[in-house]
Design an enzyme around this catalytic site. Structure first.
Site, short mmCIF file in Angstrom:
data_model
loop_
_atom_site.label_atom_id
_atom_site.label_comp_id
_atom_site.label_asym_id
_atom_site.label_seq_id
_atom_site.Cartn_x
_atom_site.Cartn_y
_atom_site.Cartn_z
CG HIS A 14 -0.35 -0.09 2.45
ND1 HIS A 14 0.48 -1.08 2.91
CD2 HIS A 14 -0.62 0.94 3.51
CE1 HIS A 14 0.83 -0.77 4.29
NE2 HIS A 14 0.23 0.51 4.52
CG ASP A 65 4.80 2.98 7.42
OD1 ASP A 65 3.99 3.09 6.30
OD2 ASP A 65 4.65 2.07 8.56
CG HIS A 117 -4.11 -0.44 6.43
ND1 HIS A 117 -3.96 -0.51 8.04
CD2 HIS A 117 -2.97 0.39 5.87
CE1 HIS A 117 -2.81 0.58 7.92
NE2 HIS A 117 -2.33 0.62 6.94
CG ASP A 151 0.69 -1.39 7.78
OD1 ASP A 151 1.54 -2.22 8.13
OD2 ASP A 151 0.84 -0.38 7.88
ZN LIG Z 1 -0.18 1.46 6.45
#
Ligand SMILES: [Zn+2]
Length: 311
Positions: free
Chosen positions: A77, A81, A212, A298
């Site tokens: 995604h 980060d 997410h 995530d």
């Molecule tokens: Zn994320």
């Protein structure tokens, strides 16, 4: 001392032909000792990366992974980060590999192509040839966090920045849509299963949406069925009793026949001087199941049933 004993224990683990290297496992921001998201899968001389958070190029240079061996990058995604390391990483990989290599392939959700176009162009970065394949229509699946941030400004940018080979981007990037099951097939792989040594070119890669705060996917990697191992308990006595006959036939080192026998198709035969006939099916054990690895972005939920789930 604890570290020494741990390293000693690691030394006893048999080496695999495939290796996962954790280049970054931190969330949000890198620290002095820990990078943000990036995992490398090395196999058969090639490397695939999963996510590229800020500082990935530094982590890569500290590791055993050769930047020039990276052939594909998969991005779960667009959160920083997981993606801020991409522009610098493309510069590093470009410096480490020959221009004759095929373009570096990058897979990720919509807007990733635009992120790279904008960041490389605004920084005057002429990087290696690369191509971005976008997963179209990855849904926002985290209702508990309200709604996905508005996309409108990005849509306007998307129409303003076109593909430019001057800045490295190749024009054959695909827009990949989901199948009827809601999965994106990124790499079809191969079902040959003819080799005991794995090659990433044979692996298939499928993506599925995860829950997410922005559109996010996980990747499932499937290795094809692998050839069985050579049955040395069966072959060694046959080689031993035929050693003199093989030498007389010009095969000075009987052990050199092992690779020949291992390469036999199941119904292919090899005849030894004493009349023993060995088939490929007799000489090797049953085919081995391919490995399955899930690399998740995530999420507050995850799947099950793989050889390894990395999150
Ligand atoms: Zn994320």
């Amino acid at each position: 001392m604890a570290d020494d004993s741990r390293l000693a224990a690691l030394a006893d683990i048999p080496r695999s032909d495939c290796e996962l290297v954790f280049l970054g496992t931190a969330s949000c921001t890198p620290t002095a000792s820990r990078g943000v998201s990036c995992i490398a899968l090395r196999c058969g001389g090639a490397t695939w990366l999963f996510d590229a958070g800020e500082g990935t190029q530094i982590q890569l240079q500290k590791s055993c992974v050769n930047a020039g061996s990276v052939t594909k990058i998969f991005v779960t995604h667009c959160h920083g980060d997981h993606s801020f390391g991409l522009p610098g990483l493309l510069c590093l990989i470009g410096a480490a590999r020959s221009q004759e290599h095929p373009p570096l392939e990058i897979y990720g959700p919509e807007r990733l192509r635009m992120f790279l176009r904008a960041s490389l162009r605004l920084s005057y970065s002429r990087v290696l040839p690369y191509v971005v394949h976008e997963l179209v229509g990855v849904p926002y699946m985290h209702g508990a966090y309200g709604s996905c941030p508005t996309q409108a400004p990005w849509v306007a940018l998307a129409s303003a920045l076109q593909c430019s080979e001057e800045y490295g981007e190749c024009s054959h990037g695909r827009d990949i849509t989901a199948d009827a099951n809601g999965h994106w097939l990124l790499e079809a792989g191969s079902n040959s299963g003819s080799s005991s040594n794995s090659s990433l070119a044979q692996w298939s890669v499928t993506a599925a949406a995860l829950s997410h705060t922005v559109p996010c996917v996980g990747f499932v990697l499937q290795e094809p069925e692998r050839q069985g191992k050579l049955r040395m308990d069966y072959i060694s006595p046959i080689l031993a009793r035929n050693a003199a006959g093989l030498r007389a036939a010009g095969i000075r080192v009987p052990q050199s026949l092992l690779s020949v026998i291992k390469a036999l198709a199941p119904d292919e035969q090899y005849a030894f001087p004493d009349g023993t006939v060995v088939t490929g099916a007799e000489a090797t054990s049953a085919p081995r199941n391919g490995r399955k690895i899930a690399v998740l972005g995530d999420t507050c939920d995850s799947s099950q049933g793989e050889s390894a789930v990395l999150h």
